[in-house]
Write an enzyme that holds these catalytic residues in place. Structure first.
Site, PDB file in Angstrom:
ATOM      1  N   GLY A   1       0.780  -1.202  -0.015  1.00  0.00           N
ATOM      2  CA  GLY A   1       0.018  -0.095  -0.004  1.00  0.00           C
ATOM      3  C   GLY A   1       0.996   1.167   0.030  1.00  0.00           C
ATOM      4  O   GLY A   1       1.850   1.110   0.415  1.00  0.00           O
ATOM      5  N   SER A   2       0.334   2.235  -0.698  1.00  0.00           N
ATOM      6  CA  SER A   2       1.391   3.350  -0.738  1.00  0.00           C
ATOM      7  C   SER A   2       0.455   4.768  -0.911  1.00  0.00           C
ATOM      8  O   SER A   2       0.814   5.757  -1.389  1.00  0.00           O
ATOM      9  CB  SER A   2       1.877   3.516  -2.161  1.00  0.00           C
TER      10      SER A   2
ATOM     11  N   PHE B   1       0.024   0.722  -6.249  1.00  0.00           N
ATOM     12  CA  PHE B   1      -0.916   0.647  -7.427  1.00  0.00           C
ATOM     13  C   PHE B   1      -0.797   1.593  -8.345  1.00  0.00           C
ATOM     14  O   PHE B   1      -1.015   3.014  -8.148  1.00  0.00           O
ATOM     15  CB  PHE B   1      -2.557   0.791  -6.741  1.00  0.00           C
TER      16      PHE B   1
ATOM     17  N   LYS C   1      -8.308  -0.176   8.412  1.00  0.00           N
ATOM     18  CA  LYS C   1      -9.643  -0.101   9.217  1.00  0.00           C
ATOM     19  C   LYS C   1     -11.033  -0.089   8.470  1.00  0.00           C
ATOM     20  O   LYS C   1     -11.412   0.238   7.530  1.00  0.00           O
ATOM     21  CB  LYS C   1      -9.788   1.321   9.708  1.00  0.00           C
TER      22      LYS C   1
ATOM     23  N   ALA D   1      -2.194  10.908   9.600  1.00  0.00           N
ATOM     24  CA  ALA D   1      -0.918  10.565   8.743  1.00  0.00           C
ATOM     25  C   ALA D   1      -0.190  11.698   8.522  1.00  0.00           C
ATOM     26  O   ALA D   1       1.098  11.882   8.622  1.00  0.00           O
ATOM     27  CB  ALA D   1      -1.392   9.782   7.582  1.00  0.00           C
TER      28      ALA D   1
ATOM     29  N   LYS E   1     -14.686   3.842  14.806  1.00  0.00           N
ATOM     30  CA  LYS E   1     -14.676   4.953  15.170  1.00  0.00           C
ATOM     31  C   LYS E   1     -14.983   5.943  13.938  1.00  0.00           C
ATOM     32  O   LYS E   1     -15.119   7.069  13.933  1.00  0.00           O
ATOM     33  CB  LYS E   1     -13.392   5.363  15.800  1.00  0.00           C
TER      34      LYS E   1
ATOM     35  N   ARG F   1     -10.548  12.480   7.923  1.00  0.00           N
ATOM     36  CA  ARG F   1     -11.061  12.721   6.485  1.00  0.00           C
ATOM     37  C   ARG F   1     -12.787  12.503   6.511  1.00  0.00           C
ATOM     38  O   ARG F   1     -13.338  12.974   5.886  1.00  0.00           O
ATOM     39  CB  ARG F   1     -10.500  11.973   5.459  1.00  0.00           C
ATOM     40  N   ASN F   2     -12.956  11.205   7.249  1.00  0.00           N
ATOM     41  CA  ASN F   2     -14.422  11.085   7.389  1.00  0.00           C
ATOM     42  C   ASN F   2     -15.282  12.119   7.922  1.00  0.00           C
ATOM     43  O   ASN F   2     -16.240  12.475   7.339  1.00  0.00           O
ATOM     44  CB  ASN F   2     -14.708   9.814   8.439  1.00  0.00           C
TER      45      ASN F   2
ATOM     46  N   GLN G   1     -13.460   5.726   4.521  1.00  0.00           N
ATOM     47  CA  GLN G   1     -13.828   4.254   5.386  1.00  0.00           C
ATOM     48  C   GLN G   1     -15.181   4.012   6.148  1.00  0.00           C
ATOM     49  O   GLN G   1     -15.718   3.134   6.187  1.00  0.00           O
ATOM     50  CB  GLN G   1     -12.552   3.692   6.066  1.00  0.00           C
TER      51      GLN G   1
END
Length: 419
Positions: free
Chosen positions: A78-79, A109, A189, A222, A274, A338-339, A369
Site C-alpha cells: 500500500g502506498s 497501485f 480500518k 497521517a 470509530k 477525512r471522514n 472508510q
C-alpha cells in the site's frame, strides 16, 4: 524540520518522580523517548532502548554473510497517505537495526500523474509520494514497486495498509506467493461482511495467506506523523508477545510511541468503528450543532463501539478502549479526520451531493472508510436483529444512503445495549 516535543514535557513533569522532573526533556532528545515510554508502557522502554541505541544491536561489524542471510526483509503493501507514512517510519528503523535489511519495498497501485510520469517512477526519483504525501521524504531506502508479486518476494514481514475494500482481491493475488516464516500486520480500518458473518481484515489475511497477523491502530492523523509530531499507536496481538515486540521495534520512533496489547479483535474493531462515529461527528459540524452535541455523539458512539465489539467477540477487553486505538483515536478522528471532513460537507449541502462525489472532489484519490464501514455494520446489525440496540450506527448509515436527513443524527431514540 520536526519541532521538538515540548508540548508533552509538562505532562511528563507531572508524572515522573521528583528526582527526574527537573530534566529539560525537550533539550535531551535521546533521553526523552525512554522516559516517555517508561511512563506510558514499561514494556516499551525495552523496545525504544533498542531502537534508539543501534550500536547495541550490531553483530560485530554487521557485515558477515551469515548475518546478512538472516536479516528480516520488510514490504509495505500500500502506498497511499498512511501507507507512505508507515514506510517512512519503518525505513528510519531498518537503517538503525542490524537485524533488518535496509531496503523497504512499498507496493504501489500504479497510476499516471498529470505530467504523464508513472507514480512509481516519481516516488523513486523524488524519494517522495508526490500524490499522496507531497513534501515529505520517505527515506532513500524506500523503493516503490508496482509489481505486487515482486514487492512481497522474499519478505519476512508484510505491512498491509490499503483501503479495506481492496484487501480480498489483494489476498487472492498473493495466495501461494508467500513463502517461509512470514509475519503480517494490518493497519487497515474496516471489515468484510460475508454470508457467514463479519470477517476482520486481520482474519482475512491469516485465513487466505496462512500467516499470523497482528494489527496497528491509534490516534494517527497521517500528515501529522509525517511531520514528526508526537503520536501514539497500539499493536494488537493474539498469543506471541515476542512478535508484537518486534513490530513495536519496527514502528517506534521518538515521536511515534507504540504499545502492545493482547487483543487483536478489540484493537481492530476500535480502529474500524470509530470511522462511523466520525461520520456522525461530521454531520454535527455541518449542521453547526455545537461542541456539546458533538461530545454527546462521541460518548454514545464510544458506548456503541464497545457494545458491538463485545457482542461480536467476548474476548474483547474493556481496557483496550482506553488505549490509543480506542478513545484517543475516536477523539482525533472526530476532530480532524477525512471522514469527519467529508461528512461535514455532506451535511452542509443538505445531503444533496453523494459521498462518492464529495470523496472524489475533496480527497484527491484517497478513500473514505466510514461510509462503507457504516454499511457493513448495518448489515451485521440487521442480520442479527441488533438494530434497535445501536441507534447511532443505524442512523449514520440511513443518512448516508439518503433515507434520513442529516438532522436525524440527534433525533434517534437512545437505548443502551443489554450485554
Amino acid at each position: 524540520m520536526a519541532s521538538p516535543p515540548r508540548r508533552v514535557s509538562s505532562l511528563l513533569y507531572s508524572l515522573l518522580p521528583s528526582s527526574l522532573a527537573p530534566i529539560p526533556l525537550f533539550h535531551a532528545l535521546p533521553i526523552y523517548p525512554l522516559l516517555l515510554s517508561s511512563v506510558f508502557s514499561p514494556s516499551l522502554s525495552r523496545s525504544l532502548s533498542s531502537s534508539m541505541a543501534p550500536e547495541l544491536q550490531q553483530d560485530g561489524d554487521g557485515t558477515s554473510a551469515h548475518a546478512a542471510l538472516h536479516k528480516t526483509k520488510v514490504t509495505v503493501v500500500g502506498s497511499g497517505n498512511w501507507g507512505s507514512v508507515a514506510a517512512k517510519l519503518i525505513a528510519s528503523n531498518t537503517l538503525r537495526l542490524s537485524s533488518f535489511h535496509d531496503e523497504v519495498r512499498m507496493w504501489v497501485f500504479e497510476e499516471t500523474l498529470p505530467s504523464g510520469e508513472k507514480l512509481t517512477d516519481a516516488i523513486n526519483r523524488n524519494n517522495e509520494n508526490v500524490k499522496y504525501l507531497p513534501g515529505i521524504k520517505l527515506g532513500k531506502n524506500v523503493v516503490a514497486d508496482p509489481d505486487l508479486d515482486n514487492a512481497v518476494n522474499g519478505a519476512n514481514m508484510l505491512v498491509f495498509v490499503t483501503p479495506h475494500q481492496f484487501m480480498e482481491g489483494i489476498c487472492k493475488r498473493l495466495v501461494g506467493k508467500i513463502k517461509g516464516d512470514v509475519e503480517a500486520i494490518s493497519l487497515i480500518k474496516g471489515m468484510e461482511v460475508k454470508m457467514e458473518g463479519p470477517c476482520m481484515i486481520s482474519t482475512l489475511i491469516s485465513e487466505q495467506l496462512g500467516i499470523n497477523c497482528c494489527v496497528l491502530m491509534g490516534a494517527n492523523i497521517a500528515n501529522e506523523i509525517a511531520l514528526e509530531k508526537f503520536s501514539e499507536a497500539t499493536v494488537g496481538y493474539r498469543e506471541n508477545r515476542a512478535i508484537a515486540e518486534k513490530w513495536v521495534h519496527l514502528f517506534s520512533t521518538p515521536y511515534f510511541i507504540v504499545t502492545p496489547v493482547q487483543d487483536v479483535e478489540g484493537v481492530e474493531l476500535c480502529g474500524t468503528l470509530k470511522n462511523v462515529v466520525a461520520i456522525a461527528a461530521g454531520f454535527v459540524d455541518g449542521l453547526e450543532m455545537g461542541n456539546n452535541t458533538k461530545a454527546a455523539i462521541m460518548r454514545i458512539g464510544l458506548r456503541e463501539m464497545k457494545a458491538f465489539s463485545k457482542m461480536l467477540f467476548s474476548s474483547v477487553k474493556d481496557s483496550t478502549f482506553f488505549e490509543s486505538c480506542g478513545v484517543a483515536d475516536l477523539i482525533t478522528t472526530c476532530l480532524g479526520g477525512r471522514n469527519r471532513k467529508v461528512a461535514e460537507a455532506f451535511a452542509r449541502g443538505g445531503g444533496k451531493r453523494s459521498f462518492d462525489e464529495l470523496e472524489a472532489e475533496m480527497l484527491q484519490g484517497q478513500k473514505l472508510q466510514g461510509v462503507s464501514t457504516a454499511k457493513e455494520v448495518y448489515e451485521v446489525l440487521s442480520h442479527r436483529g441488533w438494530l434497535e440496540f445501536f441507534p447511532l450506527f443505524a442512523t449514520v448509515h440511513e443518512i448516508c444512503i439518503g433515507s434520513l436527513p442529516p438532522s436525524a443524527i440527534v433525533e434517534h431514540s437512545e437505548r443502551k445495549p443489554e450485554l
